[in-house]
Motif scaffolding. Structure first.
Motif, PDB file in Angstrom:
ATOM      1  N   GLY A   1       0.859  -1.176   0.027  1.00  0.00           N
ATOM      2  CA  GLY A   1      -0.081  -0.086   0.063  1.00  0.00           C
ATOM      3  C   GLY A   1       0.720   1.382   0.099  1.00  0.00           C
ATOM      4  N   SER A   2       0.220   2.372   0.402  1.00  0.00           N
ATOM      5  CA  SER A   2       0.899   3.662   0.323  1.00  0.00           C
ATOM      6  C   SER A   2       0.879   4.258   1.611  1.00  0.00           C
ATOM      7  CB  SER A   2       0.406   4.611  -0.837  1.00  0.00           C
ATOM      8  OG  SER A   2      -1.144   4.680  -0.667  1.00  0.00           O
ATOM      9  N   ASP A   3       0.531   3.772   2.640  1.00  0.00           N
ATOM     10  CA  ASP A   3       0.280   4.546   4.158  1.00  0.00           C
ATOM     11  C   ASP A   3       1.811   5.115   4.405  1.00  0.00           C
ATOM     12  OD1 ASP A   3      -0.904   5.584   6.209  1.00  0.00           O
ATOM     13  OD2 ASP A   3      -0.651   3.657   7.348  1.00  0.00           O
ATOM     14  N   GLY A   4       1.751   6.223   4.826  1.00  0.00           N
ATOM     15  CA  GLY A   4       2.805   6.952   5.068  1.00  0.00           C
ATOM     16  C   GLY A   4       3.257   8.033   4.266  1.00  0.00           C
ATOM     17  N   ALA A   5       2.779   8.090   3.012  1.00  0.00           N
ATOM     18  CA  ALA A   5       3.258   8.929   1.852  1.00  0.00           C
ATOM     19  C   ALA A   5       2.829  10.124   2.253  1.00  0.00           C
ATOM     20  CB  ALA A   5       2.802   8.172   0.604  1.00  0.00           C
ATOM     21  N   MET A   6       1.757  10.455   2.700  1.00  0.00           N
ATOM     22  CA  MET A   6       1.105  11.887   2.926  1.00  0.00           C
ATOM     23  C   MET A   6       1.895  12.178   3.925  1.00  0.00           C
ATOM     24  SD  MET A   6      -3.039  11.924   2.076  1.00  0.00           S
ATOM     25  CE  MET A   6      -3.620  10.961   3.362  1.00  0.00           C
ATOM     26  N   GLY A   7       2.095  11.539   5.049  1.00  0.00           N
ATOM     27  CA  GLY A   7       2.712  11.878   6.370  1.00  0.00           C
ATOM     28  C   GLY A   7       4.264  12.259   6.189  1.00  0.00           C
ATOM     29  N   VAL A   8       4.813  11.631   5.021  1.00  0.00           N
ATOM     30  CA  VAL A   8       6.102  12.096   4.707  1.00  0.00           C
ATOM     31  C   VAL A   8       6.068  13.476   4.213  1.00  0.00           C
ATOM     32  CG1 VAL A   8       7.706  11.678   3.055  1.00  0.00           C
ATOM     33  CG2 VAL A   8       7.089   9.773   4.408  1.00  0.00           C
ATOM     34  N   GLU A   9       5.243  13.935   3.439  1.00  0.00           N
ATOM     35  CA  GLU A   9       4.984  15.192   2.806  1.00  0.00           C
ATOM     36  C   GLU A   9       4.790  16.120   4.017  1.00  0.00           C
ATOM     37  OE1 GLU A   9       3.630  15.799  -0.970  1.00  0.00           O
ATOM     38  OE2 GLU A   9       2.453  13.877  -0.800  1.00  0.00           O
ATOM     39  N   ALA A  10       4.160  15.825   5.097  1.00  0.00           N
ATOM     40  CA  ALA A  10       3.888  16.510   6.408  1.00  0.00           C
ATOM     41  C   ALA A  10       5.060  16.721   6.985  1.00  0.00           C
ATOM     42  CB  ALA A  10       2.739  16.277   7.233  1.00  0.00           C
ATOM     43  N   ILE A  11       5.768  15.789   7.191  1.00  0.00           N
ATOM     44  CA  ILE A  11       7.165  15.693   7.988  1.00  0.00           C
ATOM     45  C   ILE A  11       7.902  16.885   7.268  1.00  0.00           C
ATOM     46  CG2 ILE A  11       9.080  14.488   8.448  1.00  0.00           C
ATOM     47  CD1 ILE A  11       6.985  13.878  10.534  1.00  0.00           C
ATOM     48  N   LYS A  12       8.217  16.832   6.022  1.00  0.00           N
ATOM     49  CA  LYS A  12       9.257  17.627   5.257  1.00  0.00           C
ATOM     50  C   LYS A  12       8.624  18.882   5.211  1.00  0.00           C
ATOM     51  CE  LYS A  12      12.631  16.971   3.698  1.00  0.00           C
ATOM     52  NZ  LYS A  12      13.849  17.365   4.261  1.00  0.00           N
ATOM     53  N   LYS A  13       7.468  19.100   5.178  1.00  0.00           N
ATOM     54  CA  LYS A  13       6.837  20.468   4.894  1.00  0.00           C
ATOM     55  C   LYS A  13       7.101  21.421   6.460  1.00  0.00           C
ATOM     56  CE  LYS A  13       2.403  23.209   4.424  1.00  0.00           C
ATOM     57  NZ  LYS A  13       1.059  23.150   4.315  1.00  0.00           N
ATOM     58  N   MET A  14       7.163  20.510   7.364  1.00  0.00           N
ATOM     59  CA  MET A  14       7.544  21.348   8.901  1.00  0.00           C
ATOM     60  C   MET A  14       9.019  21.166   9.101  1.00  0.00           C
ATOM     61  SD  MET A  14       4.643  22.302   9.379  1.00  0.00           S
ATOM     62  CE  MET A  14       5.084  23.098  11.042  1.00  0.00           C
ATOM     63  N   GLY A  15       9.919  20.668   8.206  1.00  0.00           N
ATOM     64  CA  GLY A  15      11.239  20.711   8.597  1.00  0.00           C
ATOM     65  C   GLY A  15      11.649  19.627   9.013  1.00  0.00           C
ATOM     66  N   GLY A  16      11.308  18.499   9.117  1.00  0.00           N
ATOM     67  CA  GLY A  16      11.742  17.199   9.673  1.00  0.00           C
ATOM     68  C   GLY A  16      12.570  16.409   8.593  1.00  0.00           C
ATOM     69  N   THR A  17      12.921  15.289   8.977  1.00  0.00           N
ATOM     70  CA  THR A  17      13.789  14.495   8.230  1.00  0.00           C
ATOM     71  C   THR A  17      13.146  13.102   7.823  1.00  0.00           C
ATOM     72  OG1 THR A  17      15.778  15.456   9.152  1.00  0.00           O
ATOM     73  CG2 THR A  17      15.942  13.188   8.282  1.00  0.00           C
ATOM     74  N   VAL A  18      13.203  12.345   6.669  1.00  0.00           N
ATOM     75  CA  VAL A  18      12.767  11.372   6.440  1.00  0.00           C
ATOM     76  C   VAL A  18      13.758  10.287   5.736  1.00  0.00           C
ATOM     77  CG1 VAL A  18      10.942  10.511   4.548  1.00  0.00           C
ATOM     78  CG2 VAL A  18      10.553  12.560   5.511  1.00  0.00           C
ATOM     79  N   ILE A  19      13.424   9.047   6.426  1.00  0.00           N
ATOM     80  CA  ILE A  19      14.314   8.008   6.015  1.00  0.00           C
ATOM     81  C   ILE A  19      13.453   6.936   5.411  1.00  0.00           C
ATOM     82  CG2 ILE A  19      15.877   6.117   6.809  1.00  0.00           C
ATOM     83  CD1 ILE A  19      16.452   8.136   9.108  1.00  0.00           C
ATOM     84  N   VAL A  20      13.758   6.211   4.504  1.00  0.00           N
ATOM     85  CA  VAL A  20      12.970   5.278   3.776  1.00  0.00           C
ATOM     86  C   VAL A  20      13.817   3.899   3.571  1.00  0.00           C
ATOM     87  CG1 VAL A  20      11.446   4.399   1.824  1.00  0.00           C
ATOM     88  CG2 VAL A  20      11.266   6.732   2.691  1.00  0.00           C
TER      89      VAL A  20
END
Length: 210
Positions: free
Chosen positions: A146-165
């Motif tokens: 599935g795709s769960d987490g993808a929208m949340g990843v965008e929110a994390i980056k928008k607020m200046g957070g860091t994303v690891i996959v």
């Protein structure tokens, strides 16, 4: 004793000796192996809290916390309403409950509507973490369909957070990692074996994992 400092702009406590306060993890199919590998190689003194959404059947009790607790020196528990986020502690969303981070450093559980047919939803966890912890948040997407987490990843980056996959080569199921990568908002795409070292470096600096 847990050392904390207060953000000058609000009352949210931040953990001392940590560049990030929370690592929020999305995981689904194939995740027991991935989570075991990750948590077993993080040091006991890890200075951020960890919150995990794993997709589980809503009708059965989850033994994930007990299983993972036997494989790591970190504290592992099934999240409860009002838990205070604590460094070196892993909080796992219970079946059929969304897991949310609050502005006072606590966790909430919710039975609000399913998100993309899912409860718990990694997107909701990530979005709440982004709103609360902003640039002191890390989102990690592991194996899953599935795709769960993808929208949340965008929110994390928008607020200046860091994303690891997790990279698709080491993910047992590539759906969730692929969807996250396709957002174009990912900072690190890593094989499973390199994720814990990267987390320690980001959160704690160059500390050797014991």
């Amino acid at each position: 004793m847990i050392q904390m400092a207060r953000d000058s702009n609000n009352d949210l406590p931040h953990f001392i000796n940590a560049a990030f306060d929370i690592v929020a993890i999305a995981a689904s199919a194939g995740s027991l192996t991935a989570l075991t590998k990750l948590l077993s190689t993080l040091p006991t003194e890890f200075t951020a809290a960890i919150a995990i959404v794993q997709h589980l059947g809503p009708q059965h009790r989850s033994f994930m916390a007990e299983i993972l607790a036997r494989r790591t020196t970190l504290n592992v528990k099934q999240a409860q309403e009002g838990d205070y986020l604590t460094p070196g502690t892993v909080y796992i969303a219970p079946p059929n409950r969304h897991l949310l981070a609050n502005g006072d450093g606590t966790l909430s559980l919710s039975q609000s509507k399913l998100v993309h047919f899912l409860r718990p939803s990694a997107d909701l966890l990530f979005e709440s973490v982004a709103a609360t912890y902003k640039d002191r948040a890390i989102a990690l997407v592991l194996t899953g369909t599935g795709s769960d987490g993808a929208m949340g990843v965008e929110a994390i980056k928008k607020m200046g957070g860091t994303v690891i996959v997790q990279n698709i080569e080491t993910a047992e199921f590539s759906g969730m990692p692929s969807a996250a990568i396709q957002t174009g908002k990912v900072d690190f795409i890593l094989p499973l074996d390199e994720i814990s070292t990267t987390l320690v470096t980001l959160v704690m600096g160059n500390v050797e994992i014991k």
